[in-house]
Design a protein around this motif. Structure first.
Motif, PDB file in Angstrom:
ATOM      1  N   ASP A  89       0.822  -1.221   0.000  1.00 35.80           N
ATOM      2  CA  ASP A  89       0.000   0.000   0.000  1.00 35.80           C
ATOM      3  C   ASP A  89       0.852   1.265   0.000  1.00 35.80           C
ATOM      4  N   GLU A 101      -3.248   6.544  -5.646  1.00 31.64           N
ATOM      5  CA  GLU A 101      -4.345   7.494  -5.428  1.00 31.64           C
ATOM      6  C   GLU A 101      -5.601   6.828  -4.894  1.00 31.64           C
ATOM      7  N   ASP A 102      -5.592   5.508  -4.753  1.00 31.39           N
ATOM      8  CA  ASP A 102      -6.796   4.838  -4.252  1.00 31.39           C
ATOM      9  C   ASP A 102      -6.921   5.047  -2.742  1.00 31.39           C
ATOM     10  N   ASP A 103      -8.118   4.742  -2.221  1.00 28.70           N
ATOM     11  CA  ASP A 103      -8.443   5.058  -0.825  1.00 28.70           C
ATOM     12  C   ASP A 103      -7.534   4.332   0.159  1.00 28.70           C
ATOM     13  N   LYS A 104      -7.307   3.026  -0.063  1.00 30.83           N
ATOM     14  CA  LYS A 104      -6.554   2.268   0.928  1.00 30.83           C
ATOM     15  C   LYS A 104      -5.127   2.786   1.047  1.00 30.83           C
ATOM     16  N   GLN A 106      -4.082   5.836   0.441  1.00 30.70           N
ATOM     17  CA  GLN A 106      -4.114   7.136   1.115  1.00 30.70           C
ATOM     18  C   GLN A 106      -4.373   6.985   2.617  1.00 30.70           C
ATOM     19  N   PHE A 107      -5.243   6.051   2.992  1.00 38.36           N
ATOM     20  CA  PHE A 107      -5.483   5.790   4.413  1.00 38.36           C
ATOM     21  C   PHE A 107      -4.204   5.279   5.081  1.00 38.36           C
TER      22      PHE A 107
END
Length: 542
Positions: A89, A101-104, A106-107
Motif C-alpha cells: 500500500d 491514489e486509491d483510498d486504501k 491514502q489511508f
C-alpha cells in the motif's frame, strides 16, 4: 396532580406487563457463559487492524513497530513494481514516501504519518534536554485549588518548579479534536432516544387498541394524559443521565442541566409521531428517520467545539466542555437549551389540542392532517390572537432550522450553497407565517380581504417579535457569519423587516385564498420575493 400520578403509575404497570413473563435462569447463565468464553478466547487474539496495511521499505528507514503495518524490505525497483501491482500500500525509499491514489493507499499514508508523529514526540523527548531552546516544549502540571493556594503562599505568589506531569511540543502536536468527549456525550443520548421510542410505542399501542379513547372519556384533561404517560419515561431518561454522569465521574447537576432540555426536545419530537400516524409500520419508519436526523443534529456540530461558536447549536458541545473542565457562560447554555425547551412547550400545546378521537383515528393525507392540526391549535382563540401567537410560538423551530443552515453556510464556499441557504430559510419562514392564515381560510374562519391582509400583518408582527427575542440570546453566536444579517435581520431597523415580512405574507395568502392559486405555487412566488430581499440585504443594500 393526582390524576397525572395515577396515569403515570398505570403506564409503569403497562410497561411491566409488556415485558413480563421473566427469563429462564438457565438462559441467563448460558448467556453469561458465552460472553465469558468469548472474552477468554479473544484476549490473546491479534489486535483489531493487525497487518491492515502493507509497507515496503528500502534504504535508511526508521523502524515501524505498529501492528497495523506489515513491513517488508524491498529494493527500489521492486518497491515501485509492488506498489503499482497493489502488492503493497505504501513504499518508503529513504526519505521519500510513494503511494497510489486509491483510498486504501491514502489511508495507509495517513495512519503512517500519525504513527511517525507519535514516534517523533518520543524521540525528541529522549534526545533533547529540557533546558534546550529547541524544540519549544510546554510543561504541564495539574494542581488542585488547595495545592495551588498552598504553593503560592509558600513561594510568595510563584509556583515552585517541579517535574512536569505532561510535556507538549506545539510544533508536533495537532489541536485536540473532541472525538472522545463527543462519544461520551453520545452515551447520554442513546438511552434517552431508546426510552422515548418506548414512549411512542406505548402511545401508539393504546391508540390502535382504542384504550386512549376510553381514557379521553374519563374526567382528565388531555394535558394530564400526555404528561402522565410521559412522566415515567422522562424520569427513566433523567435517571440514565445521572447514572452515566456518576460512572464517568463528572458533575451530576451540570450534566442534568445540559441534558434535561435535550430530553424534553427528543420527547417533544416523538410525541408528534403517534399523533399523526395510524399504523405501526408508518410510526416505525418515521421514528427511525427522526432518530437518525436528531442524532446527526446533536453530534455533528459538537465535533467543531472551540472551532466555531455555532457548534453550540448542539448541547453536546456543552458536554464536551464539561468533560474538558472548560467553563461556559449563560449565553452558551441558553443558545441550544432555550429553543429546545420552547419546542417542548409547543409540542405539549399541540398535543393537548390534537388529542381527540376524530383527529387520532381519521384516515387523511398527511398534508390534510397537518392543516387540520394547525386549525385545531388555532380554533380556540380569535383569529387576531391565534395568528400572531402561532407565528411567535413556532419561532424556536424555525430558528433552530436556520441556525443549522447558517452553520453549513459558514463552513462552505459562498455561491450556490449560500443561495440555497437563503432560499431554504425564506421558504421555512413563509410557511410558518402563512400556513395558519391559509388553514383558517380553508375552514371558513376568515373570508374577507380586510381579514386576510390584517392577519398577514399580525403574523409578520408576531414572527418579528419572536425572532428578535431569540436573537438577543444568540447575537454573539450568529453575528460571526456574514449571512446572519439576511437570515435574522440583524442590524436592520425594526420597521424594515416588519414591512418586508408583511409584504411577503400578504402575497402568499392573497394568491392562495383570493386568487385560488395552489398553495405550493403561491408559496414559491412569495419565497422568491423574500429570497431577492435576502440577497439585497446580504450585499449591503440596507
Amino acid at each position: 396532580m393526582n390524576q397525572i400520578l395515577v396515569i403515570a403509575w398505570r403506564e409503569v404497570t403497562r410497561l411491566r406487563k409488556r415485558f413480563g413473563g421473566g427469563a429462564s435462569p438457565l438462559a441467563v447463565v448460558a448467556l453469561l457463559a458465552v460472553l465469558g468464553l468469548s472474552a477468554y478466547y479473544l484476549r490473546d487474539t491479534v489486535s483489531l487492524g493487525s497487518g491492515l496495511y502493507r509497507v515496503g521499505v528500502s534504504g535508511d528507514v526508521p523502524a515501524i513497530s505498529d501492528s497495523r503495518f506489515a513491513v517488508m524490505e524491498v529494493d527500489a525497483e521492486q518497491g515501485q513494481t509492488f506498489l503499482e501491482q497493489k502488492a503493497i500500500d505504501v513504499f518508503i525509499n529513504g526519505s521519500q514516501v510513494y503511494s497510489r491514489e486509491d483510498d486504501k493507499s491514502q489511508f495507509a499514508v495517513r495512519a503512517l504519518k500519525q504513527y511517525m508523529e507519535k514516534q517523533e514526540l518520543i524521540r525528541v523527548g529522549n534526545s533533547f534536554a529540557n533546558a534546550d531552546a529547541f524544540p519549544l516544549r510546554v510543561a504541564i502540571n495539574y494542581l488542585g485549588a488547595a495545592e495551588q493556594a498552598a504553593a503560592q503562599n509558600d513561594a510568595g505568589g510563584a509556583l515552585p518548579i517541579t517535574t512536569p506531569e505532561e510535556v507538549i511540543i506545539p510544533s508536533l502536536t495537532p489541536p485536540p479534536a473532541p472525538f472522545t468527549q463527543v462519544l461520551v456525550a453520545l452515551l447520554y443520548i442513546m438511552p434517552i432516544t431508546f426510552i422515548s421510542i418506548f414512549f411512542t410505542s406505548s402511545f401508539m399501542d393504546e391508540k390502535m387498541n382504542r384504550r386512549l379513547t376510553i381514557l379521553l372519556s374519563a374526567p382528565v384533561t388531555p394535558f394530564q394524559i400526555i404528561f402522565g404517560k410521559m412522566l415515567p419515561y422522562a424520569i427513566f431518561a433523567l435517571a440514565s443521565t445521572v447514572l452515566i454522569a456518576a460512572l464517568t465521574k463528572t458533575n451530576i447537576l451540570l450534566a442534568l442541566a445540559i441534558f434535561a432540555p435535550t430530553t424534553l426536545f427528543i420527547f417533544a419530537i416523538y410525541l408528534m409521531v403517534p399523533l399523526f400516524y395510524r399504523t405501526f409500520k408508518d410510526t416505525t419508519f418515521i421514528a427511525m428517520l427522526v432518530t437518525t436526523l436528531t442524532t446527526a443534529y446533536l453530534v455533528f456540530p459538537a465535533m467543531f467545539t472551540n472551532v466555531n461558536d455555532l457548534a453550540y447549536i448542539s448541547p453536546l458541545a456543552l458536554a464536551v466542555k464539561m468533560y474538558r473542565n472548560e467553563p461556559f457562560g449563560w449565553r452558551e447554555y441558553l443558545f441550544p437549551s432555550l429553543p429546545m425547551a420552547a419546542i417542548f412547550g409547543l409540542a405539549m400545546f399541540a398535543g393537548t389540542r390534537l388529542l381527540n378521537e376524530e383527529f387520532l383515528m381519521g384516515y387523511k393525507p398527511l398534508t390534510r392532517k397537518l392543516s387540520d392540526a394547525i386549525y385545531l391549535m388555532m380554533a380556540h382563540s380569535k383569529p387576531y390572537i391565534a395568528v400572531p401567537l402561532w407565528s411567535l410560538i413556532t419561532i424556536p423551530a424555525v430558528y433552530m432550522t436556520q441556525i443549522v443552515f447558517l452553520a453549513f453556510a459558514t463552513n462552505l464556499p459562498v455561491g450556490l450553497i449560500l443561495g440555497f441557504t437563503l432560499f431554504a430559510s425564506a421558504l421555512i419562514e413563509e410557511v410558518v407565517k402563512t400556513v395558519g392564515i391559509v388553514a383558517l381560510a380553508e375552514h371558513g374562519a376568515v373570508k374577507t380581504w380586510r381579514e386576510i391582509i390584517g392577519l398577514s400583518f399580525l403574523s409578520a408582527l408576531g414572527f418579528l417579535i419572536g425572532e428578535k427575542l431569540l436573537l438577543l440570546v444568540s447575537i454573539s453566536m450568529v453575528s460571526q457569519a456574514p449571512v446572519a444579517g439576511a437570515l435574522f435581520g440583524a442590524g436592520l431597523l425594526l420597521f424594515i423587516p416588519l414591512i418586508a415580512h408583511f409584504v411577503f405574507s400578504t402575497i402568499i395568502t392573497v394568491l392562495r385564498t383570493k386568487l385560488r392559486f395552489p398553495y405550493w405555487l403561491a408559496l414559491g412566488i412569495g419565497t422568491i420575493v423574500h429570497f431577492i430581499y435576502n440577497v439585497y440585504v446580504l450585499r449591503g443594500g440596507m
